[in-house]
Design a protein around this motif. Sequence first.
Motif, mmCIF file in Angstrom:
data_model
loop_
_atom_site.group_PDB
_atom_site.id
_atom_site.type_symbol
_atom_site.label_atom_id
_atom_site.label_comp_id
_atom_site.label_asym_id
_atom_site.label_seq_id
_atom_site.Cartn_x
_atom_site.Cartn_y
_atom_site.Cartn_z
ATOM 1 N N PHE A 61 1.270 -1.052 -0.290
ATOM 2 C CA PHE A 61 -0.153 -0.029 -0.029
ATOM 3 C C PHE A 61 0.665 1.328 -0.185
ATOM 4 N N ASP A 62 2.090 1.386 -0.472
ATOM 5 C CA ASP A 62 3.061 1.926 -0.442
ATOM 6 C C ASP A 62 2.599 3.426 -1.371
ATOM 7 N N THR A 63 1.479 3.178 -2.998
ATOM 8 C CA THR A 63 0.911 4.212 -3.574
ATOM 9 C C THR A 63 -0.262 4.986 -3.376
ATOM 10 N N LEU A 64 -0.376 5.797 -3.533
ATOM 11 C CA LEU A 64 -2.017 6.732 -3.720
ATOM 12 C C LEU A 64 -3.402 5.282 -4.117
ATOM 13 N N PRO A 65 -2.930 4.916 -5.246
ATOM 14 C CA PRO A 65 -3.273 4.135 -6.535
ATOM 15 C C PRO A 65 -4.148 2.621 -5.453
ATOM 16 N N THR A 66 -3.372 2.057 -4.933
ATOM 17 C CA THR A 66 -3.126 1.016 -3.442
ATOM 18 C C THR A 66 -4.368 1.634 -2.914
ATOM 19 N N GLN A 67 -3.598 2.791 -2.053
ATOM 20 C CA GLN A 67 -4.562 3.199 -1.045
ATOM 21 C C GLN A 67 -5.690 3.627 -1.131
ATOM 22 N N ILE A 68 -5.934 3.788 -2.516
ATOM 23 C CA ILE A 68 -7.872 4.235 -2.631
ATOM 24 C C ILE A 68 -8.086 3.286 -3.258
ATOM 25 N N GLY A 69 -7.517 2.686 -3.609
ATOM 26 C CA GLY A 69 -8.573 0.931 -3.986
ATOM 27 C C GLY A 69 -8.571 0.288 -2.812
ATOM 28 N N ALA A 70 -7.576 -0.018 -1.798
ATOM 29 C CA ALA A 70 -7.676 -0.567 -0.440
ATOM 30 C C ALA A 70 -8.977 -0.105 0.013
ATOM 31 N N GLY A 71 -9.192 1.753 0.117
ATOM 32 C CA GLY A 71 -10.176 2.253 0.412
ATOM 33 C C GLY A 71 -11.367 1.654 0.541
ATOM 34 N N PHE A 72 -11.620 2.239 -1.201
ATOM 35 C CA PHE A 72 -12.241 1.273 -1.395
ATOM 36 C C PHE A 72 -13.389 -0.199 -1.652
ATOM 37 N N THR A 73 -12.127 -0.738 -1.497
ATOM 38 C CA THR A 73 -12.885 -2.100 -0.795
ATOM 39 C C THR A 73 -13.260 -2.460 0.530
ATOM 40 N N VAL A 74 -12.600 -1.317 1.181
ATOM 41 C CA VAL A 74 -13.212 -1.286 2.692
ATOM 42 C C VAL A 74 -14.682 -1.026 2.950
ATOM 43 N N LEU A 75 -14.401 -0.045 2.395
ATOM 44 C CA LEU A 75 -15.991 0.964 1.941
ATOM 45 C C LEU A 75 -17.328 -0.696 1.066
ATOM 46 N N VAL A 76 -16.719 -1.262 0.571
ATOM 47 C CA VAL A 76 -17.717 -2.233 0.056
ATOM 48 C C VAL A 76 -17.693 -2.886 0.916
ATOM 49 N N VAL A 77 -16.483 -3.770 1.304
ATOM 50 C CA VAL A 77 -16.470 -4.915 2.105
ATOM 51 C C VAL A 77 -17.952 -4.838 3.390
ATOM 52 N N ALA A 78 -17.138 -3.572 4.017
ATOM 53 C CA ALA A 78 -18.364 -2.994 4.805
ATOM 54 C C ALA A 78 -20.376 -2.768 4.969
ATOM 55 N N PHE A 79 -20.150 -1.954 3.310
ATOM 56 C CA PHE A 79 -21.153 -1.849 2.633
ATOM 57 C C PHE A 79 -21.933 -3.286 2.938
ATOM 58 N N ALA A 80 -21.814 -3.813 2.237
ATOM 59 C CA ALA A 80 -21.928 -4.870 2.577
ATOM 60 C C ALA A 80 -22.396 -6.232 3.492
ATOM 61 N N ASN A 88 -7.408 -5.833 -12.413
ATOM 62 C CA ASN A 88 -7.681 -5.100 -12.287
ATOM 63 C C ASN A 88 -8.730 -4.214 -11.996
ATOM 64 N N LEU A 89 -9.125 -3.892 -13.492
ATOM 65 C CA LEU A 89 -10.166 -4.383 -13.938
ATOM 66 C C LEU A 89 -11.257 -4.697 -13.420
ATOM 67 N N ALA A 90 -11.024 -6.202 -13.648
ATOM 68 C CA ALA A 90 -12.063 -7.244 -13.015
ATOM 69 C C ALA A 90 -12.305 -7.218 -11.884
ATOM 70 N N SER A 91 -11.266 -6.685 -11.564
ATOM 71 C CA SER A 91 -11.594 -6.670 -9.418
ATOM 72 C C SER A 91 -12.526 -5.336 -9.392
ATOM 73 N N THR A 92 -11.917 -4.876 -9.397
ATOM 74 C CA THR A 92 -13.023 -3.264 -9.867
ATOM 75 C C THR A 92 -14.685 -3.666 -9.923
ATOM 76 N N GLY A 93 -14.270 -4.103 -11.075
ATOM 77 C CA GLY A 93 -15.826 -4.323 -11.623
ATOM 78 C C GLY A 93 -17.007 -5.806 -11.063
#
Length: 142
Positions: free
Chosen positions: A2-21, A115-120
Motif C-alpha cells: 500500500f505504498d502508492t496512492l492508487p493502491t491506498q484508494i483501491g484498498a479504501g474502496f474495497t473496505v467500504l464495499v465490504v463494510a456496506f455488504a 485490476n479492472l475485473a476486480s474493481t468490476g
Amino acid sequence: MFDTLPTQIGAGFTVLVVAFAFLKGDEPERIAAGAYVLAWFATLLVQGDGSVGGTQWGMMGIDIIMLGVYIGLAWKSRRAWPVWAAALQSLVVMSHILSLVDIRPPISAFYAVINLASTGILLVIAIGTFWAWQERRAAGLE
C-alpha cells in the motif's frame, strides 16, 4: 503493497464495499464480500513481487476458488449480480491461463485485466447489496 496512492484508494474502496455488504446485504452479498476480502488478504500473502513473468500459481489457485464461489452463488441465489461477478472473475482466470499457455501478453495488460475485473466485481457486489437493501426497505423489513 500500500505504498502508492492508487493502491491506498483501491484498498479504501474495497473496505467500504465490504463494510456496506456486511451491514446492509443479505446472505449472498455477505458471502461474496467475505470471500473477496479473504482472497484479497490471501493474494497479498502469496503474490511474488519480484517475479514479473511466469504463472503465479498461488494467485491462480485463489482466483479459481473465487470463480467457484461466484458460480456457486449464481447457481443458488435468485439474484443476477453473482452471474456478473462470475463473468468478471472468469476474465481473471483466463488471464492466468494465457500466461500459463505462454501466450505472453504484456504484463501491463495482464495486471490491467485483473485490476479492472476486480474493481468490476466490487461494483457488482455494491450494486447487489444496494438492491437487497432496497428490497428489504420496500418490504418493510428494515
